[in-house]
Each structure stands twice: as structure tokens, then as C-alpha cells.
Design a protein around this motif. Structure first.
Motif, mmCIF file in Angstrom:
data_model
loop_
_atom_site.group_PDB
_atom_site.id
_atom_site.type_symbol
_atom_site.label_atom_id
_atom_site.label_comp_id
_atom_site.label_asym_id
_atom_site.label_seq_id
_atom_site.Cartn_x
_atom_site.Cartn_y
_atom_site.Cartn_z
ATOM 1 N N LEU A 114 0.820 -1.208 0.000
ATOM 2 C CA LEU A 114 0.000 0.000 0.000
ATOM 3 C C LEU A 114 0.857 1.263 0.000
ATOM 4 C CD1 LEU A 114 -3.000 0.105 -0.072
ATOM 5 C CD2 LEU A 114 -3.039 0.412 2.389
ATOM 6 N N LEU A 115 1.928 1.229 0.779
ATOM 7 C CA LEU A 115 2.813 2.394 0.841
ATOM 8 C C LEU A 115 3.486 2.620 -0.504
ATOM 9 C CD1 LEU A 115 4.357 1.835 4.370
ATOM 10 C CD2 LEU A 115 3.014 3.811 3.661
ATOM 11 N N THR A 154 -3.624 13.842 -0.345
ATOM 12 C CA THR A 154 -4.811 14.693 -0.459
ATOM 13 C C THR A 154 -4.590 15.792 -1.496
ATOM 14 O OG1 THR A 154 -4.042 16.114 1.307
ATOM 15 C CG2 THR A 154 -5.556 14.367 1.924
ATOM 16 N N ARG A 155 -3.363 16.212 -1.628
ATOM 17 C CA ARG A 155 -3.079 17.272 -2.601
ATOM 18 C C ARG A 155 -3.365 16.808 -4.021
ATOM 19 N NH1 ARG A 155 1.054 21.933 -2.296
ATOM 20 N NH2 ARG A 155 -0.658 23.182 -1.502
ATOM 21 N N LEU A 178 -8.411 9.187 -2.713
ATOM 22 C CA LEU A 178 -9.282 9.000 -1.546
ATOM 23 C C LEU A 178 -9.299 7.541 -1.108
ATOM 24 C CD1 LEU A 178 -12.507 11.158 -1.801
ATOM 25 C CD2 LEU A 178 -10.961 10.870 0.150
ATOM 26 N N GLY A 179 -9.391 6.664 -2.127
ATOM 27 C CA GLY A 179 -9.394 5.229 -1.836
ATOM 28 C C GLY A 179 -8.112 4.808 -1.145
ATOM 29 N N LEU A 180 -6.989 5.316 -1.647
ATOM 30 C CA LEU A 180 -5.699 4.954 -1.052
ATOM 31 C C LEU A 180 -5.632 5.430 0.401
ATOM 32 C CD1 LEU A 180 -3.111 5.623 -3.891
ATOM 33 C CD2 LEU A 180 -3.554 3.467 -2.737
ATOM 34 N N LEU A 192 -7.819 3.217 2.507
ATOM 35 C CA LEU A 192 -7.197 1.907 2.673
ATOM 36 C C LEU A 192 -6.061 1.979 3.686
ATOM 37 C CD1 LEU A 192 -6.940 0.233 -0.841
ATOM 38 C CD2 LEU A 192 -8.005 -0.683 1.226
ATOM 39 N N LEU A 193 -5.229 3.025 3.548
ATOM 40 C CA LEU A 193 -4.094 3.179 4.460
ATOM 41 C C LEU A 193 -4.582 3.323 5.900
ATOM 42 C CD1 LEU A 193 -1.441 5.537 2.816
ATOM 43 C CD2 LEU A 193 -1.009 3.354 3.928
ATOM 44 N N ILE A 194 -5.573 4.192 6.083
ATOM 45 C CA ILE A 194 -6.063 4.418 7.445
ATOM 46 C C ILE A 194 -6.657 3.146 8.022
ATOM 47 C CG2 ILE A 194 -7.799 5.630 8.829
ATOM 48 C CD1 ILE A 194 -7.351 8.083 7.205
#
Lengths: 507, 251
Positions: free
Chosen positions: A293-294, A359-360, A373-375, A378-380
Motif C-alpha cells: 500500500l505504501l 490529499t493534494r 481518496l481510496g488509497l 485503505l491506508l487508514i
């Protein structure tokens, strides 16, 4: 922030409520899973210090972490267990960092995105693990956020009062975690900017000089508060200096960098620092899905970077980067590389920057917006769920040292004569547990041989760490040892003593 | 221009030179929880258990401590150890050195009683006493050690604690301290008598001459040196800073 306050819409209220609910949820979970059993040397030092603060008996170890212990002592008035008191103090300070992280994010992005960044940073699994241990790290990290925020405000204008705040917060940080000294670069940069700005404003040399000396005096004054507290706790200044010298000397000899460091060692350290400590342990908590994911997030940011209108980095962002690099160099050259928790500030900085960059990328009406947004989600979710599991595991798992203590108690019960156990740092925890058998820290093989001769015919046990030390000194131990048992716990929670081998010494 | 740079370099080098001995001296402090005489004893025992014994090494280690032993416990004690050494009498040398450690324990406790009000000082003295005890511990009967360690703990706690910013302050208790240290000495000292048969007049109860030296004198000396160096370094750094700023202004 001011223009936001003027038009509160129902959507932002819902955002705020969702955010608050999320926080209550994750912090209640953490509250329920506090690992109050101190399982490392450092943790025992802190826990003992809450009841009796005494640098000489290493409760806590030098340099004393006075504000952290003070926080624990105050919490201890309501919470009877000293370990829990320390953790509760850390968690409270950590919760307070919502404010500065939000403030910092607002410099660069909107209200809703700032809330997401705050949630993201507070969900970082590795910081969860740390915050559930009686360690000074998390409270220092939270104060670092306050420090950065105050620094960003101070960099904006020549106001004297605003520039004093980071100096004060920095003294709080130093009183909690001295090794974050490298972040003092931020203050030096602040002074340089201030000097340049005032010179451009046409200040006389004398005025510039008095201004600078004033800053330095304030900074020293603030630091003096906790130093005086420490000195008073030691009795007087000569006793304090003597302890300081002895402990810092020993610290850098035994645990810090070795005397001769070759280039290869340095490169190897850098590799361990970045790949093992920072990425694998810190950012990804040893989870493949998080690594993937990272990497995807980073690739997305890079791929997208051409499409985004980049504003020039402001003063704070630049000094933020300088502080990060400065701390990394410090961690690389001067910190114990075996303990990944030393790079915790970098994890915080990188995670924060990562969410901000993601977000940028989210531009209106674009498929990229949904991907970013999905990423983020998912990360959170990934960090939070893994963090929740790990915190639970940490509170339930018996640390390897405790297993060792149990097994040795059993061996002592079976044996008619008192047994003797030689260890390295495990002794500190055994001491804390007030075990029924004799144990001792040993480094030097000839001393060990001498002592065991005098102890014959009592049963003698030795841990793997101590034995490895003997082998490094050139001792031949193969025929004189018998492996009794190996104890495991998760190396995420205790990187150095997660695996303990117990041997019996055969005379 | 180049002259200025040269000057800066020279001042920086001077500062560095001032810093270096500070660092070097810092290492001479040693662990406050260890006693140097006792640490030397550990090394000596290791040397004496080699086969064959290298007496010159034993002597070299002993020589580093002889002045201390002589001044703290009397020249007689040191002379006796000299005789054991020249006789290459391993057992007597070890036995007598253990007795010296016993005397050292008593010396540390005596001074603790004398300076009882001085928390910083007494705490270090007790830590040194504990360092001595830790070295003697393997030679003590194993059924005594738990009680002895508890006594050390109680004695240490009887020193009180100023707390942190006044939080967690604990009062001191001189009576408990005296009780515990007396118990420790009464248990340990009889186990390690000082052999003095060769000279004829056996005086095992003799723990002579402790008055000539203050207990922490050596360390106090280093303290002043370091304090002066630290002050000099701070002055040098501030001086260089002001000087560079002034140059800037002139540029």
C-alpha cells in the motif's frame, strides 16, 4: 482558520462528528489494551522512577526524562499502577496533538482534508504500539507536533512573544526525550530567518545582536528549569555532574556506536535504519499489505506529481525537511540501531507528509481524486486495524523475559541448592519481578569463570546474550553449555530481547 | 579575507582542543555503582587463577591501588600485601585483599554516617559500598545474600529522596540506616579477617587510619577540572559566535 469559522456548514459538522467518533473509538480501544507490564530495561527504569526518582540507581536512566516521570507521578495519584500511570499520561499528551497536527495541515489544505490527515497520523500502527508501552517516546512525539506548529507560527512574523513559544515547548521536549535535540535545528533556523528579516528591516547591528542574545538566553533559561529539577533530585550539583559524566560515558561505550566505525559499518547501519527500522518496522509494522500500500501510494504521488500545481515550499516546510534530515543523520550516526523506536519522529513526519501529498493529488472531478481518496482510506483502515490487533496482542502476550523468569522459578523449585543465573540486561526485569532465584549481569568471561568456580556445585544458568558476549571475547563454550529452552515474543514490541535462549553451564 | 578565515580556523581548533580533554576526562569517572578497589580485585583474582600465574601482571594491577590502600587503611596493610606478593603467596594475598574490601565497606559506611545530612554525597558512598559488596558476594554463604541485599535496600531507602520538583519526596531515617549498615558490617567483616601472623602481633580487629583522606577526594578533583573546562568551552563558543557576527557586520 478564521475564514473557515465564519461559515460553518452542516457538512463540516458531520465531518467533525465522524472524526470525533472515530477518535473516541480508537482511543477507547487503546485505553483497554495498555501493556502495563514493563518488559525491557528502559521500561523498568521508568516504572520504578514513578515511585522513587533516583538517577543513581537508574530509575530512570540518565538523562532522567524529568517531565515524563513528573507526568507519570501526577497520574499515579489516581492510577495505582505506575506503568499504567505513565501510559495514561502519554496517551493524554498524544490526544492533545490533534490540535497542532490539524493546525499544521490547515496551512496546506482544507478543513476536511486536515481532519483526514489528523486521523491518518493518529492511526499509525507503530505509534499505537509505542503509546501502549511505558516509554517516553509518544509524549515527546506529541510535543514535537506542538513544537512544529509553534515554529510555523513563529516563522510567519517578527513577533517576539510568538518566537518564545517554540523555545519553551522545545525545553519540554528536552525534559522528556533528550535525543530529540536534533530538532533544535528548527530553532537555529528560526533565529537565522529572524536575523535576516530584521536586518532587511534595517535594524542596527547592536539591536540584532541583543535580539539574538535574548533568544539564546530565553532558550537556556527554559532548559534550565528541568536541569535544576534534576540537579535537585540528585542532591547537589557535584553529585549530579559526577553521575552525568559516568552515565553518558558508559552509555556511549556500551550501547552507542563502537569505537572504530568503518565505512562499511556506516552503510550497513544506514541500510538497517532505512529499510529495516524505518520502512519495514516503523511504517509497515512488518505487514506485507502495508508495504504494498505504501509503495502504491508513493508511486501514485510520483505519477501524479506533474498534474498537480505545486506551490513553492514555504519557510516552515523547508525547515521541516531540514529537521527531518538532521534527525535522520543523528539517528544514523549516534543512536542505537537495534531499537527501531529511535526513528519514531521520522515515522510521524513521513506519514503526515504522505497523507498531505495524497490529499493534494485529489483534484476536483477527476478519477485521480477517487483513487487518492481510496488509497487514503485503505491506508487508514489498514494501519488502524493492524494497530488495533497489535495493541491487543501486546497487552495479552507474555514477554520473553517473563517466560524466562517463570521457567527459572520452576528450576529453582526443583533444585535443592540456590541456582545462579547470569544474564545481560534481563537482570533488570528479573530484579523488578523480585524473583526467588539469584541472578546477575555479567560481561567479562574471566570474571564469569572465576565466579562459577566459587559457586560449584550449584546449578548455573546463562542467557544467550551473555554467552554471545563471551564468544565475542574468544571463549570456547561449546562443550560447557546445554540449551535448556528458547523463549519467544514479538520483536515488534521488544526488538532486543524478543528471543531469549537459556543455557545451563556445565562445569 | 584569507586571514580572517585563518583566524576562524585557529579559534575553532582551539575550541576543539579544549573540548577533547573534557571528553577524555569524562571517561575517568567510572561507574558510580562500582568501586575501583573492588574492580581491581576482580582482575587480580582472574590473573591469580591462570596457570602459570604471571605475578608481574598481578603486581601491576595491585600497584595502581597500593597508594589508595595505604592511605585509607594504613601503611601496615599495604606492607602486608607487599609481603604476600613478594612471597608469591596466592591464598594469603587473596584472603587479605578480601579483608581490604571489608575494610573498604566499613570506610564507606563510616563516612556515610558522618555526612548523613548530605544526600548527594551519602548516596554515592552507599553506591560504592554496594559496588564493593557485589564483588564480595560470590564468596559469601548463599543463605546470607538475600538478607544482606534487603539490608542494602533498606539502608538506601533510609537515605530519603528529595523527589522530582518536590513530588515524591521521602524523609530520611538515620536510625534505620545505622541499624542496617551495622548488620551488614557485622555479617560480612568476620568472614574476611586480615591475616597478620607473620609479624607476630595479630590484630584482626584493626581497621586503621581512615582520617587522612576525604572519601571522595579523587572525584572532587576531577569535578573541578571538568567544570573549569566546561566553562572555558562555553566562553570560547560564545566568544567565537560574537566574533563571527561582528565580522559579518563588517562584511
Amino acid at each position: 482558520m478564521i475564514n473557515y469559522k465564519t461559515k460553518i456548514e452542516w457538512i463540516s459538522v458531520i465531518q467533525l462528528l465522524a472524526f470525533a467518533g472515530f477518535f473516541v473509538l480508537i482511543y477507547s480501544w487503546r485505553w483497554l489494551h495498555i501493556a502495563q507490564l514493563p518488559s525491557t530495561w528502559d521500561q523498568v527504569d521508568f516504572v520504578l522512577a514513578v515511585d522513587r526518582f533516583d538517577l543513581l540507581t537508574m530509575q530512570p536512566h540518565f538523562p532522567g526524562y524529568p517531565y515524563y516521570i513528573l507526568g507519570g507521578m501526577i497520574a499515579h495519584r489516581w492510577i495505582s499502577d505506575p506503568g499504567t500511570a505513565l501510559i495514561v499520561f502519554s496517551v493524554i499528551v498524544m490526544i492533545s496533538s490533534i490540535v497542532p497536527i490539524y493546525g499544521l495541515s490547515r496551512r496546506y489544505t482544507s478543513h476536511a482534508k486536515s481532519l483526514i490527515i489528523v486521523a491518518g497520523v493518529h492511526c499509525t500502527a507503530y505509534l499505537w504500539i509505542l503509546s501502549a508501552q511505558p516509554m517516553a517516546e509518544t509524549s515527546a512525539l506529541a510535543l514535537l507536533c506542538w513544537y512544529w506548529w509553534s515554529l510555523s507560527k513563529a516563522l510567519e512574523g517578527p513577533s517576539y512573544g510568538l518566537q518564545l513559544i517554540p523555545l519553551f515547548i522545545f525545553s519540554l521536549i528536552m525534559g522528556i526525550r533528550l535525543s530529540y535535540l536534533a530538532f533544535g535545528i528548527g530553532i537555529v533556523l528560526l533565529w537565522v530567518y529572524d536575523y535576516l528579516r530584521c536586518r532587511a528591516a534595517g535594524y542596527s547591528f547592536r539591536r540584532l545582536l541583543t535580539r539574538l542574545i535574548g533568544w539564546i538566553a530565553w532558550a537556556l533559561l527554559f532548559q534550565l528549569i528541568w536541569v535544576v529539577g534534576l540537579v535537585m533530585s540528585a542532591g547537589d550539583i557535584s553529585g549530579f555532574i559526577q553521575m552525568a559524566m559516568a552515565f553518558t560515558g558508559g552509555h556511549f561505550n556500551d550501547w552507542g556506536g563502537t569505537a572504530s566505525i568503518s565505512l562499511i559499518d556506516l552503510l550497513h547501519r544506514l541500510y538497517t535504519l532505512i529499510v529495516h527500522n524505518l520502512i519495514w518496522t516503523g511504517l509497515a509494522v512488518k505487514s506485507i499489505s502495508l508495504v504494498v500500500l505504501l509503495i502504491v501510494s508513493l508511486s501514485f504521488i510520483i505519477y501524479n506529481s506533474k498534474k498537480v500545481q505545486w506551490a513553492q515550499l514555504d519557510l516552515f516546510a523547508r525547515s521541516f525537511v531540514v529537521m527531518g534530515v538532521g534527525y535522520m543523520v543523528f539517528a544514523w550516526l549516534a543512536q542505537n540501531i537495534d531499537k527501531p523506536r529511535h526513528i519514531a519522529p521520522l515515522i510521524l513526519m513521513i506519514i503526515g507528509a504522505l497523507y498531505l501529498l495524497l490529499t493534494r493529488n485529489a483534484r476536483e472531478h477527476s478519477w485521480r481524486r477517487y483513487i487518492s481518496l481510496g488509497l487514503i482510506l485503505l491506508l487508514i483502515i489498514n494501519q488502524a486495524s493492524i494497530g488495533a490487533l497489535l495493541v491487543k496482542q501486546q497487552s495479552e502476550q507474555q514477554p520473553a523475559v517473563y517466560q524466562l523468569a517463570d521457567r527459572l522459578e520452576q528450576l529453582q523449585a526443583e533444585s535443592e541448592q540456590p541456582i545462579m543465573v547470569y544474564t545481560w540486561e534481563e537482570t533488570r526485569i528479573l530484579e523488578f519481578l523480585q524473583v526467588e532465584f539469584n541472578h546477575k549481569r555479567i560481561y567479562t568471561f574471566p570474571f564469569f569463570m572465576e565466579e562459577t568456580k566459587a559457586l560449584n556445585p550449584r546449578r548455573i544458568f546463562i542467557t544467550g546474550q551473555a554467552l554471545d558476549g563471551f564468544v565475542m571475547q574468544g571463549a570456547q563454550v561449546e562443550n560447557q553449555t546445554r540449551l535448556v529452552e528458547i523463549f519467544h515474543s514479538d520483536s515488534l514490541f521488544d526488538p532486543v530481547y524478543a528471543d531469549i535462549r537459556l543455557y545451563e553451564w556445565i562445569q | 579575507m584569507s586571514q580572517k578565515k585563518l583566524q576562524i580556523t585557529i579559534i575553532m581548533l582551539l575550541t576543539l582542543c579544549l573540548l577533547l580533554p573534557g571528553g577524555a576526562l569524562a571517561y575517568s569517572y567510572g561507574d558510580p555503582n562500582q568501586e575501583e578497589v573492588a574492580e581491581s580485585f576482580k582482575e587480580i583474582v582472574v590473573e591469580l587463577n591462570r596457570n602459570p600465574i604471571d605475578w608481574s601482571k598481578v603486581e601491576a594491577i595491585y600497584k595502581t591501588r597500593r597508594a589508595e590502600i595505604s592511605s585509607h587503611f594504613g601503611e601496615d596493610v599495604a606492607l602486608k600485601l607487599d609481603v604476600n606478593l613478594s612471597d608469591e603467596d596466592k591464598d594469603s594475598f587473596i584472603a587479605n585483599f578480601k579483608a581490604v574490601l571489608g575494610m573498604n565497606l566499613k570506610r564507606r559506611f563510616d563516612y556515610s554516617m558522618k555526612d548523613f545530612g548530605d544526600y548527594a554525597e551519602v548516596k554515592l558512598l552507599v553506591a560504592k559500598a554496594k559496588g564493593t559488596y557485589d564483588v564480595l558476594k560470590p564468596y559469601l554463604p548463599s543463605n546470607e545474600t538475600n538478607a544482606l541485599e534487603a539490608a542494602f535496600n533498606d539502608a538506601y531507602e533510609a537515605l530519603g529522596n528529595p523527589g522530582l520538583f518536590g513530588v515524591g519526596e521521602q524523609p530520611s531515617n538515620e536510625t534505620v540506616f545505622k541499624e542496617q549498615t551495622t548488620y551488614i558490617l557485622n555479617t560480612i567483616l568476620p568472614l574476611f579477617p586480615f591475616e597478620d601472623q607473620i609479624e607476630g602481633d595479630s590484630k584482626p580487629e584493626q581497621f586503621p587510619g581512615v582520617v587522612e583522606h576525604a572519601p571522595m577526594e579523587r572525584m572532587k578533583k576531577t569535578n573541578t577540572a571538568i567544570s573549569i573546562i566546561i566553562i572555558l568551552v562555553v566562553i570560547a563558543i560564545v566568544g567565537v559566535g560574537i566574533w563571527i557576527l561582528r565580522k559579518r557586520k563588517l562584511l
